[in-house]
Enzyme design. Structure first.
Site, mmCIF file in Angstrom:
data_model
loop_
_atom_site.group_PDB
_atom_site.id
_atom_site.type_symbol
_atom_site.label_atom_id
_atom_site.label_comp_id
_atom_site.label_asym_id
_atom_site.label_seq_id
_atom_site.Cartn_x
_atom_site.Cartn_y
_atom_site.Cartn_z
ATOM 1 N N LYS A 159 0.807 -1.218 0.000
ATOM 2 C CA LYS A 159 0.000 0.000 0.000
ATOM 3 C C LYS A 159 0.845 1.275 0.000
ATOM 4 O O LYS A 159 0.310 2.368 -0.217
ATOM 5 C CB LYS A 159 -0.967 -0.009 1.176
ATOM 6 C CG LYS A 159 -2.017 -1.122 1.091
ATOM 7 C CD LYS A 159 -2.836 -1.035 -0.197
ATOM 8 C CE LYS A 159 -3.859 -2.148 -0.314
ATOM 9 N NZ LYS A 159 -4.914 -2.099 0.685
ATOM 10 N N SER A 166 -2.396 -12.174 5.036
ATOM 11 C CA SER A 166 -2.760 -12.004 3.620
ATOM 12 C C SER A 166 -1.713 -12.652 2.716
ATOM 13 O O SER A 166 -2.051 -13.256 1.693
ATOM 14 C CB SER A 166 -2.924 -10.528 3.283
ATOM 15 O OG SER A 166 -1.756 -9.795 3.603
#
Length: 368
Positions: free
Chosen positions: A64, A306
């Site tokens: 991100k 994740s």
């Protein structure tokens, strides 16, 4: 003792052929991207070759960082973001941390809205970087924190980052992540590209570029088995600005933070509509946690739930892959984002019986 030159000629960096990092940078934001691709040797199925693109090498330890820089940079260049204007965004944590880094460097006040269910360490990291974190009830899910961010932006005249709808999201992955992968695999075999999705920016942007350059690459997208929104075939209801209008009916709570909010993001839908993805499959939370632990314990690859989910999905893809295939997996972030989550719930804080016995095997410096 080998010098640096000898180490490099021995191929210590292996598959990673991106620009060398032995240079000076003008600021922390210049270090975003160019993350290494490393071979997974012990956990991968033996009939295929598996690599992982380790996005936790970004300065704030997640994929991100790319998104946060892209949104702010695009907003500055288009005039949508004014000097000193506060920024607000809804996030499960990694985007907020990345935005906090960018805002600290560029001088923007940052306000984050986040559902209270996400890990406490993420809140603390954002606050340590100067952000203000506004919690929303867990019962309101991801759509609640999105709508709270919208309310705050409208009331206060703040810039809303809109990571789930921003055109800058996938565009930056198309400019950086995708070309990095193509560069590192230039002249080498690449058959499968496997990843999960949060906003969908990585598969929509990087996936498109990879498909255009190497159409034979099979792109597989993973989502939680108890939040299989795309697999359900049910369309997402949207507001006029393409933000989610309601929670998707196929969603239920899952432990894979950063993956699959309670709606299908507009950015992800764009990738689906462009047929970037060849396959959608699901993994469970337990599979994701177990694989993240294996990657840490057996590979020394320190990725979060994740990343474990993505690699578990890649192993399922590998089950039907022809022998000799090459599989690339995206690992989005670091395991340190999950200290208060199920990833660490069975990891003891104090010494185990075995550790106590080792301590007792010599006479001194023992705990009382």
């Amino acid at each position: 003792m080998l010098g640096m030159g000898a180490m490099m000629t021995r191929g210590v960096r292996g598959i990673h052929t991106s620009a060398a990092s032995f240079q000076l940078y003008d600021g922390i934001l210049d270090t975003i991207g160019r993350t290494p691709i490393v071979r997974v040797n012990n956990v991968a199925p033996k009939h295929v070759t598996m690599y992982a693109k380790c996005e936790f090498f970004n300065p704030c330890s997640s994929v991100k960082d790319r998104l946060a820089f892209a949104i702010v940079d695009h907003a500055e260049k288009t005039g949508a973001l004014k000097p000193g204007q506060p920024i607000v965004e809804a996030t499960s944590g990694n985007t907020g941390i990345a935005l906090a880094m960018v805002c600290a460097q560029k001088g923007y006040p940052l306000y984050i809205t986040m559902a209270e269910s996400f890990s406490i360490e993420r809140r603390r990291v954002m606050r340590s970087l100067g952000a203000k974190v506004i919690l929303t009830p867990a019962s309101e899910r991801g759509t609640g924190m999105v709508k709270k961010a919208q309310e705050l932006a409208e009331k206060n005249g703040w810039f809303l980052a809109r990571q789930f709808e921003s055109e800058a999201n996938a565009a930056f992955h198309a400019q950086t992540t995708g070309p990095e992968i193509l560069s590192d695999f230039a002249g080498k075999n690449l058959d499968y590209f496997v990843l999960g999705y949060g906003t969908g920016g990585t598969f929509t942007g990087a996936g498109r570029v990879i498909k255009e350059a190497r159409p034979s690459v099979h792109i597989a997208l993973a989502e939680p088995s108890n939040a299989a929104l795309i697999s359900s075939g049910v369309s997402q209801e949207r507001s006029g600005d393409n933000s989610p209008a309601v929670t998707h009916p196929a969603w239920s709570p899952h432990p894979i933070q950063g993956w699959t909010p309670d709606f299908i993001p507009h950015v992800a839908q764009e990738g689906l509509d462009k047929n970037v993805v060849d396959q959608v499959l699901t993994v469970t939370g337990d599979e994701s946690v177990a694989m993240a632990r294996r990657l840490m314990a057996e590979e020394g690859i320190f990725t979060g739930i994740s990343g474990g989910g993505s690699f578990a999905a890649a192993c399922k893809v590998a089950d039907t892959a022809p022998p000799g295939s090459t599989v690339l997996v995206m690992l989005p972030d670091t395991a340190e984002r999950y200290l208060s989550t199920p990833l660490y719930q069975d990891i003891p804080e104090y010494m185990t019986e075995e550790e106590i016995q080792v301590s007792a095997s010599t006479p001194n410096y023992q705990m009382s």
